[in-house]
Design a protein around this motif. Structure first.
Motif, PDB file in Angstrom:
ATOM      1  N   THR A 160       5.935  29.156 -46.875  1.00 27.22           N
ATOM      2  CA  THR A 160       6.776  30.286 -47.288  1.00 27.22           C
ATOM      3  C   THR A 160       6.097  31.615 -46.951  1.00 27.22           C
ATOM      4  O   THR A 160       6.734  32.525 -46.411  1.00 27.22           O
ATOM      5  CB  THR A 160       7.086  30.214 -48.798  1.00 27.22           C
ATOM      6  OG1 THR A 160       7.741  28.970 -49.067  1.00 27.22           O
ATOM      7  CG2 THR A 160       7.963  31.354 -49.242  1.00 27.22           C
ATOM      8  N   MET A 210       6.251  31.968 -43.194  1.00 25.23           N
ATOM      9  CA  MET A 210       7.595  32.318 -42.755  1.00 25.23           C
ATOM     10  C   MET A 210       7.826  33.820 -42.893  1.00 25.23           C
ATOM     11  O   MET A 210       8.343  34.467 -41.978  1.00 25.23           O
ATOM     12  CB  MET A 210       8.632  31.556 -43.585  1.00 25.23           C
ATOM     13  CG  MET A 210      10.065  31.905 -43.259  1.00 25.23           C
ATOM     14  SD  MET A 210      11.269  31.032 -44.287  1.00 25.23           S
ATOM     15  CE  MET A 210      10.946  31.749 -45.899  1.00 25.23           C
ATOM     16  N   ASN A 211       7.429  34.380 -44.020  1.00 28.10           N
ATOM     17  CA  ASN A 211       7.636  35.809 -44.249  1.00 28.10           C
ATOM     18  C   ASN A 211       6.643  36.668 -43.472  1.00 28.10           C
ATOM     19  O   ASN A 211       7.011  37.714 -42.938  1.00 28.10           O
ATOM     20  CB  ASN A 211       7.560  36.110 -45.746  1.00 28.10           C
ATOM     21  CG  ASN A 211       8.740  35.520 -46.481  1.00 28.10           C
ATOM     22  OD1 ASN A 211       9.878  35.679 -46.079  1.00 28.10           O
ATOM     23  ND2 ASN A 211       8.469  34.805 -47.550  1.00 28.10           N
ATOM     24  N   ARG A 264       7.547  36.344 -39.825  1.00 29.08           N
ATOM     25  CA  ARG A 264       8.988  36.494 -39.627  1.00 29.08           C
ATOM     26  C   ARG A 264       9.522  35.363 -38.754  1.00 29.08           C
ATOM     27  O   ARG A 264      10.190  35.579 -37.742  1.00 29.08           O
ATOM     28  CB  ARG A 264       9.326  37.855 -39.021  1.00 29.08           C
ATOM     29  CG  ARG A 264       8.996  39.001 -39.927  1.00 29.08           C
ATOM     30  CD  ARG A 264       9.422  40.304 -39.346  1.00 29.08           C
ATOM     31  NE  ARG A 264       8.957  41.389 -40.187  1.00 29.08           N
ATOM     32  CZ  ARG A 264       8.942  42.638 -39.815  1.00 29.08           C
ATOM     33  NH1 ARG A 264       9.363  42.975 -38.617  1.00 29.08           N
ATOM     34  NH2 ARG A 264       8.509  43.558 -40.630  1.00 29.08           N
ATOM     35  N   THR A 314      13.219  32.763 -40.444  1.00 29.68           N
ATOM     36  CA  THR A 314      13.886  33.505 -41.513  1.00 29.68           C
ATOM     37  C   THR A 314      15.401  33.529 -41.329  1.00 29.68           C
ATOM     38  O   THR A 314      16.121  33.839 -42.277  1.00 29.68           O
ATOM     39  CB  THR A 314      13.364  34.954 -41.590  1.00 29.68           C
ATOM     40  OG1 THR A 314      13.512  35.576 -40.314  1.00 29.68           O
ATOM     41  CG2 THR A 314      11.914  34.978 -42.029  1.00 29.68           C
ATOM     42  N   ARG A 366      14.991  29.610 -45.399  1.00 30.99           N
ATOM     43  CA  ARG A 366      15.008  30.806 -46.237  1.00 30.99           C
ATOM     44  C   ARG A 366      15.244  30.464 -47.711  1.00 30.99           C
ATOM     45  O   ARG A 366      14.721  31.124 -48.595  1.00 30.99           O
ATOM     46  CB  ARG A 366      16.080  31.764 -45.731  1.00 30.99           C
ATOM     47  CG  ARG A 366      15.861  33.183 -46.142  1.00 30.99           C
ATOM     48  CD  ARG A 366      16.831  34.129 -45.490  1.00 30.99           C
ATOM     49  NE  ARG A 366      18.206  33.796 -45.847  1.00 30.99           N
ATOM     50  CZ  ARG A 366      19.217  33.764 -44.982  1.00 30.99           C
ATOM     51  NH1 ARG A 366      19.016  34.025 -43.727  1.00 30.99           N
ATOM     52  NH2 ARG A 366      20.422  33.460 -45.389  1.00 30.99           N
TER      53      ARG A 366
END
Length: 88
Positions: A50, A53-54, A57, A60, A66
């Protein structure tokens, strides 16, 4: 103690996998299968995935990533707390 080390290692790996896959995507090279990313997340790496992923980027725009990665991260965190304080 061993459980905490496992969670740290698997989450670092998950974070790195997201970064590596993002780099490969930019270079149009062979990618890490989404099933492998999910497997790493399910076996305890959801928090790292997580954050990855953020941070990178990456993934997403995929609704499944997401929504379900953060949910899985909360479950992982709860499981870790439960194991640490109620089982040991």
């Amino acid at each position: 103690m061993l459980l905490i080390i496992y969670f740290i290692v698997i989450n670092v790996i998950a974070f790195m996998v997201m970064g590596i896959d993002k780099r490969k995507a930019r270079k149009h090279k062979w990618r890490i299968p989404e099933s492998r990313i999910w497997l790493i997340a399910i076996i305890g790496g959801a928090i790292g995935a997580t954050f990855g992923m953020n941070f990178f980027r990456h993934k997403t725009k995929h609704r499944s990533f997401r929504f379900f990665l953060p949910v899985l991260a909360v479950i992982d965190t709860g499981l870790l707390i439960w194991l640490k304080f109620f089982v040991s």
